[in-house]
Enzyme design. Structure first.
Site, PDB file in Angstrom:
ATOM      1  N   CYS A   1      -7.523  -3.180   2.751  1.00 18.35           N
ATOM      2  CA  CYS A   1      -7.474  -1.925   3.253  1.00 18.35           C
ATOM      3  C   CYS A   1      -7.270  -2.152   4.647  1.00 18.35           C
ATOM      4  O   CYS A   1      -7.858  -2.897   5.422  1.00 18.35           O
ATOM      5  CB  CYS A   1      -8.673  -0.993   3.119  1.00 18.35           C
ATOM      6  SG  CYS A   1      -8.573   0.516   4.110  1.00 18.35           S
TER       7      CYS A   1
ATOM      8  N   CYS B   1     -10.503  -0.370   7.090  1.00 20.97           N
ATOM      9  CA  CYS B   1     -11.458  -0.884   6.911  1.00 20.97           C
ATOM     10  C   CYS B   1     -11.673  -2.541   6.422  1.00 20.97           C
ATOM     11  O   CYS B   1     -12.681  -3.245   6.504  1.00 20.97           O
ATOM     12  CB  CYS B   1     -12.629  -0.220   6.143  1.00 20.97           C
ATOM     13  SG  CYS B   1     -12.544  -0.577   4.310  1.00 20.97           S
TER      14      CYS B   1
ATOM     15  N   CYS C   1     -13.945   2.836   2.164  1.00 21.64           N
ATOM     16  CA  CYS C   1     -13.733   3.973   2.949  1.00 21.64           C
ATOM     17  C   CYS C   1     -13.070   5.178   2.664  1.00 21.64           C
ATOM     18  O   CYS C   1     -13.108   6.289   3.629  1.00 21.64           O
ATOM     19  CB  CYS C   1     -13.230   3.217   4.301  1.00 21.64           C
ATOM     20  SG  CYS C   1     -11.445   3.058   4.378  1.00 21.64           S
TER      21      CYS C   1
ATOM     22  N   ASP D   1       9.453 -21.217  10.103  1.00 23.76           N
ATOM     23  CA  ASP D   1       8.383 -21.506   8.992  1.00 23.76           C
ATOM     24  C   ASP D   1       9.016 -21.014   7.615  1.00 23.76           C
ATOM     25  O   ASP D   1       9.074 -20.090   7.556  1.00 23.76           O
ATOM     26  CB  ASP D   1       7.146 -20.858   9.305  1.00 23.76           C
ATOM     27  CG  ASP D   1       5.796 -21.033   8.233  1.00 23.76           C
ATOM     28  OD1 ASP D   1       6.234 -21.686   7.217  1.00 23.76           O
ATOM     29  OD2 ASP D   1       4.887 -20.857   8.677  1.00 23.76           O
TER      30      ASP D   1
END
Length: 412
Positions: free
Chosen positions: A201, A204, A220, A338
């Site tokens: 999430c 949260c 949450c 990368d």
């Protein structure tokens, strides 16, 4: 400028003229379009030039990890039903390239601008857009923007309290979190094939639950908002529940999603879905993407895929086996240096295709394909790969600078 109610200052005019001169010199020297260097010079002479150029335009900003350039083109075509449009159609999407594009649009009513994800907040501050389209956020250029949540946070803070209408993809939790700080959001159910950047999430850090097409955080309560526009197969459903057919010359589900978001943006400016979608049909290729070109007596379709989400969408639209596939990967500055992202791409989807590998990082790609148990051949260049391909149309998939290299070679 549209209406010319607030003409440019002498300093701004000088900056525009100097920028155009430098761009023309760059083109004459064979160094590309010149839009970026021209824009840089213009902004040096007048740091407020972007804001001044945008002040009499209805500005639309488009940002995402994948699909920015195509969606920008689709929106531009749709809005031409309502007036002249200026756009950075070639994808120069940082402030210098954007400034250069706007400097060329003296009679425009609308500006439809693709913006690099990292620059969105700043460009939005300068251009005071009427509408911002947010399509998706996923990992891309790991050395430059490793953390997708940080980008989402940058968007969330930069767009908080924005006067713009935000048209946002409700199927991408990162986009929803970023857009939720804005008071005026239109949610589009555009779908999300690639989900590996949104399992936690963004609000949260809890684990996302993903039943079917829905998503929510069990900790949450952050959840998918109800959309007012929905991509449904080959149709887009508008807020009144009417279904409008999407007819595109561009292939794949991802482009239908781009068209759905574009129709929602066009509606903000009073262009009805039917008119907007009909105009989008005229787009055949976008900066060389999806073009079918003749090379060495063969038909090659050029496809751009820059990151795991983009490769996943691209695999879904290539011709079925035994259609030959050429893969080309570089790792220059514009690609990100990368290449570990190759390990996030599911190359087993190419099983049954004869595969030919080239590009600066062809050996990195070869190792990845070996582990995915794919049959492939490493080639020195495009000419050799095409000569080795069995009959039939050839699908060519490349990341950003590899794609530019291929376009130069085939004269596209």
């Amino acid at each position: 400028m549209a209406g010319n109610s607030d003409p440019l200052t002498p300093r701004a005019k000088l900056a525009v003229t100097a920028g155009k001169a430098v761009a023309a010199a760059s083109r004459a020297a064979g160094r590309g379009s010149g839009s970026v260097i021209g824009g840089r010079v213009a902004l040096k002479l007048d740091p407020d030039l972007l804001a001044k150029l945008a002040q009499n335009l209805d500005v639309v900003l488009v940002s995402a990890t994948n699909g920015k350039t195509t969606t920008t083109r689709l929106i531009a075509e749709a809005l031409r039903a309502a007036g002249p449009v200026v756009s950075n159609a070639l994808g120069a999407n940082m402030p210098a390239g954007i400034t250069s594009a706007l400097a060329g649009g003296s009679d425009a009513k609308f500006a439809v601008i693709e913006v690099d994800e990292k620059y969105l907040a700043g460009v939005a501050r300068d251009t005071e857009p009427k509408c911002i389209a947010l399509l998706n956020l996923s990992r891309d250029q790991l050395d430059r923007a490793a953390e997708t949540r940080m980008l989402a946070e940058n968007w969330r803070e930069g767009l908080a309290g924005s006067k713009a209408v935000i048209v946002a993809n409700c199927d991408d939790p990162l986009v929803v979190w970023a857009a939720s700080s804005s008071p005026n959001v239109i949610w589009v159910a555009a779908g999300q094939m690639w989900k590996d950047d949104a399992w936690s999430c963004p609000s949260c850090g809890g684990v996302m639950q993903r039943p079917g097409d829905d998503w929510f955080c069990g900790e949450c309560g952050f959840r998918r908002p109800a959309p007012s526009w929905v991509l449904h197969g080959d149709h887009v459903l508008d807020p009144h529940g009417s279904a409008w057919p999407i007819h595109l010359q561009l292939p794949g589900r991802a482009n239908k999603a781009n068209a759905a978001s574009s129709a929602a943006v066009a509606a903000v400016f009073g262009v009805p879905p039917q008119v907007a979608l009909e105009r989008m049909y005229s787009v055949q290729a976008v900066a060389g993407r999806y073009d079918v070109v003749q090379f060495q007596g063969r038909d090659l379709r050029l496809l751009l895929a820059k990151n795991p989400a983009g490769w996943l969408e691209t695999f879904s639209l290539i011709d079925p086996p035994p259609c030959p596939v050429i893969l080309s990967v570089n790792a220059r500055g514009a690609d990100g240096t990368d290449t570990s992202w190759l390990w996030d791409v599911d190359y087993t989807r190419l099983t049954g295709h004869p595969i030919f590998v080239l590009g600066d990082r062809k050996l990195d790609l070869a190792v990845r394909l070996e582990v995915a148990d794919q049959h492939f051949q490493v080639c020195d260049d495009l000419d050799q790969a095409v000569q080795m391909c069995p009959p039939g149309r050839i699908e060519v998939i490349a990341n950003y600078t590899a794609f530019q290299d291929l376009r130069r070679r085939v004269g596209n």
